[in-house]
Design a protein around this motif. Structure first.
Motif, PDB file in Angstrom:
ATOM      1  N   ASP A   1       0.819  -1.214   0.000  1.00  0.00           N
ATOM      2  CA  ASP A   1       0.000   0.000   0.000  1.00  0.00           C
ATOM      3  C   ASP A   1       0.850   1.260   0.000  1.00  0.00           C
ATOM      4  O   ASP A   1       0.564   2.207  -0.741  1.00  0.00           O
ATOM      5  CB  ASP A   1      -0.953   0.001   1.203  1.00  0.00           C
ATOM      6  N   ALA A   2       1.891   1.282   0.820  1.00  0.00           N
ATOM      7  CA  ALA A   2       2.751   2.467   0.876  1.00  0.00           C
ATOM      8  C   ALA A   2       3.476   2.668  -0.456  1.00  0.00           C
ATOM      9  O   ALA A   2       3.495   3.773  -1.002  1.00  0.00           O
ATOM     10  CB  ALA A   2       3.761   2.334   2.017  1.00  0.00           C
ATOM     11  N   ALA A   3       4.061   1.599  -0.982  1.00  0.00           N
ATOM     12  CA  ALA A   3       4.789   1.703  -2.252  1.00  0.00           C
ATOM     13  C   ALA A   3       3.840   2.094  -3.379  1.00  0.00           C
ATOM     14  O   ALA A   3       4.166   2.948  -4.204  1.00  0.00           O
ATOM     15  CB  ALA A   3       5.498   0.384  -2.570  1.00  0.00           C
ATOM     16  N   ARG A   4       2.667   1.486  -3.401  1.00  0.00           N
ATOM     17  CA  ARG A   4       1.693   1.800  -4.451  1.00  0.00           C
ATOM     18  C   ARG A   4       1.295   3.276  -4.400  1.00  0.00           C
ATOM     19  O   ARG A   4       1.184   3.939  -5.429  1.00  0.00           O
ATOM     20  CB  ARG A   4       0.462   0.906  -4.307  1.00  0.00           C
ATOM     21  N   GLY A   5       1.103   3.801  -3.207  1.00  0.00           N
ATOM     22  CA  GLY A   5       0.760   5.205  -3.066  1.00  0.00           C
ATOM     23  C   GLY A   5       1.841   6.122  -3.625  1.00  0.00           C
ATOM     24  O   GLY A   5       1.551   7.088  -4.329  1.00  0.00           O
ATOM     25  N   HIS A   6       3.091   5.792  -3.352  1.00  0.00           N
ATOM     26  CA  HIS A   6       4.195   6.602  -3.869  1.00  0.00           C
ATOM     27  C   HIS A   6       4.321   6.462  -5.382  1.00  0.00           C
ATOM     28  O   HIS A   6       4.611   7.441  -6.074  1.00  0.00           O
ATOM     29  CB  HIS A   6       5.504   6.224  -3.183  1.00  0.00           C
ATOM     30  N   ILE A   7       4.079   5.270  -5.885  1.00  0.00           N
ATOM     31  CA  ILE A   7       4.162   5.048  -7.331  1.00  0.00           C
ATOM     32  C   ILE A   7       3.084   5.862  -8.043  1.00  0.00           C
ATOM     33  O   ILE A   7       3.345   6.509  -9.057  1.00  0.00           O
ATOM     34  CB  ILE A   7       4.061   3.537  -7.655  1.00  0.00           C
ATOM     35  N   VAL A   8       1.882   5.859  -7.496  1.00  0.00           N
ATOM     36  CA  VAL A   8       0.798   6.638  -8.099  1.00  0.00           C
ATOM     37  C   VAL A   8       1.129   8.129  -8.046  1.00  0.00           C
ATOM     38  O   VAL A   8       0.872   8.860  -9.007  1.00  0.00           O
ATOM     39  CB  VAL A   8      -0.552   6.326  -7.420  1.00  0.00           C
ATOM     40  N   GLU A   9       1.735   8.587  -6.951  1.00  0.00           N
ATOM     41  CA  GLU A   9       2.159   9.993  -6.862  1.00  0.00           C
ATOM     42  C   GLU A   9       3.181  10.329  -7.941  1.00  0.00           C
ATOM     43  O   GLU A   9       3.138  11.403  -8.537  1.00  0.00           O
ATOM     44  CB  GLU A   9       2.791  10.280  -5.498  1.00  0.00           C
ATOM     45  N   LEU A  10       4.114   9.404  -8.161  1.00  0.00           N
ATOM     46  CA  LEU A  10       5.212   9.669  -9.092  1.00  0.00           C
ATOM     47  C   LEU A  10       4.788   9.608 -10.553  1.00  0.00           C
ATOM     48  O   LEU A  10       5.174  10.458 -11.352  1.00  0.00           O
ATOM     49  CB  LEU A  10       6.360   8.684  -8.849  1.00  0.00           C
ATOM     50  N   ILE A  11       4.021   8.566 -10.918  1.00  0.00           N
ATOM     51  CA  ILE A  11       3.712   8.391 -12.340  1.00  0.00           C
ATOM     52  C   ILE A  11       2.223   8.321 -12.646  1.00  0.00           C
ATOM     53  O   ILE A  11       1.837   8.286 -13.815  1.00  0.00           O
ATOM     54  CB  ILE A  11       4.422   7.149 -12.942  1.00  0.00           C
ATOM     55  N   GLY A  12       1.409   8.294 -11.611  1.00  0.00           N
ATOM     56  CA  GLY A  12      -0.035   8.284 -11.835  1.00  0.00           C
ATOM     57  C   GLY A  12      -0.573   6.935 -12.274  1.00  0.00           C
ATOM     58  O   GLY A  12       0.151   5.949 -12.360  1.00  0.00           O
ATOM     59  N   GLU A  13      -1.853   6.944 -12.531  1.00  0.00           N
ATOM     60  CA  GLU A  13      -2.542   5.752 -13.030  1.00  0.00           C
ATOM     61  C   GLU A  13      -2.945   6.013 -14.468  1.00  0.00           C
ATOM     62  O   GLU A  13      -3.110   7.162 -14.877  1.00  0.00           O
ATOM     63  CB  GLU A  13      -3.794   5.457 -12.201  1.00  0.00           C
ATOM     64  N   GLY A  14      -3.137   4.924 -15.209  1.00  0.00           N
ATOM     65  CA  GLY A  14      -3.640   5.059 -16.564  1.00  0.00           C
ATOM     66  C   GLY A  14      -5.114   5.420 -16.527  1.00  0.00           C
ATOM     67  O   GLY A  14      -5.760   5.396 -15.476  1.00  0.00           O
ATOM     68  N   PHE A  15      -5.656   5.760 -17.694  1.00  0.00           N
ATOM     69  CA  PHE A  15      -7.042   6.213 -17.753  1.00  0.00           C
ATOM     70  C   PHE A  15      -8.035   5.111 -18.069  1.00  0.00           C
ATOM     71  O   PHE A  15      -9.209   5.237 -17.774  1.00  0.00           O
ATOM     72  CB  PHE A  15      -7.176   7.338 -18.787  1.00  0.00           C
ATOM     73  N   ALA A  16      -7.552   4.031 -18.688  1.00  0.00           N
ATOM     74  CA  ALA A  16      -8.467   2.960 -19.095  1.00  0.00           C
ATOM     75  C   ALA A  16      -7.755   1.626 -18.991  1.00  0.00           C
ATOM     76  O   ALA A  16      -6.526   1.553 -19.104  1.00  0.00           O
ATOM     77  CB  ALA A  16      -8.936   3.199 -20.526  1.00  0.00           C
ATOM     78  N   PRO A  17      -8.516   0.563 -18.769  1.00  0.00           N
ATOM     79  CA  PRO A  17      -7.905  -0.762 -18.729  1.00  0.00           C
ATOM     80  C   PRO A  17      -7.149  -1.063 -20.027  1.00  0.00           C
ATOM     81  O   PRO A  17      -7.554  -0.636 -21.107  1.00  0.00           O
ATOM     82  CB  PRO A  17      -9.098  -1.701 -18.564  1.00  0.00           C
ATOM     83  N   VAL A  18      -6.057  -1.782 -19.863  1.00  0.00           N
ATOM     84  CA  VAL A  18      -5.219  -2.123 -21.016  1.00  0.00           C
ATOM     85  C   VAL A  18      -5.558  -3.553 -21.436  1.00  0.00           C
ATOM     86  O   VAL A  18      -5.365  -4.485 -20.661  1.00  0.00           O
ATOM     87  CB  VAL A  18      -3.719  -2.007 -20.660  1.00  0.00           C
TER      88      VAL A  18
END
Length: 162
Positions: free
Chosen positions: A56-73
């Motif tokens: 959870d902590a790592a995922r939060g930082h990753i989302v801060e750094l590069i964000g999430e995509g907009f649609a399923p791939v």
């Protein structure tokens, strides 16, 4: 190369792909390998979570750094060159430990040794969690070489009965 991966190392690779898919990323980077390794029950996961690098902590930082995509791939999600290099270097790590198979600990060791990503998101996420690469590497080495460490050989594919 994957013929040398233990079942748990293969699971790590599959989980990295799932992490990328959950973030709607169209690539599997070193950050996805990191997320997958946080869930490992062996030395890799213990070394990370022992230094507060949780999913959870790592995922939060990753989302801060590069964000999430907009649609399923849809379909296959390719590995970036940096994440492929980590998987290749895991063999070097394994050979350094005197074994010819790759487990999640070897993948983490290779990840800590070098993240050649343009932006080393995995390393930055670890640092953002308050840990250092050196401290995690030291813990990982201690866990993997402890006298009471379970034998880390390849998991059996099947069992023959008499």
């Amino acid at each position: 190369m994957f013929e040398r991966f233990t079942d748990s190392a293969r699971r790590t690779v599959v989980l990295a792909q799932e992490e990328a898919r959950m973030l709607n990323h169209d690539f599997v980077g070193t950050e996805h390998l990191l997320l997958a390794l946080t869930g490992d029950k062996g030395p890799a996961g213990q070394a990370l979570t022992g230094h507060d690098v949780t999913r959870d902590a790592a995922r939060g930082h990753i989302v801060e750094l590069i964000g999430e995509g907009f649609a399923p791939v849809p379909g296959h999600i390719p590995f970036l060159p940096a994440s492929r290099l980590v998987l290749q270097n895991a063999l070097r790590s394994a050979l350094g430990y005197g074994v010819n198979y790759i487990n999640p600990g070897h993948i983490l060791h290779a990840l800590l040794a070098g993240d050649t990503s343009t932006v080393p998101v995995a390393h930055e996420s670890i640092t953002a969690c308050g840990a250092t690469l050196e401290a995690i590497n030291q813990s990982l080495t201690e866990l993997m070489t402890a006298p009471d460490a379970p034998e880390a050989g390849p998991e059996p594919r099947f069992v023959l009965s008499a």
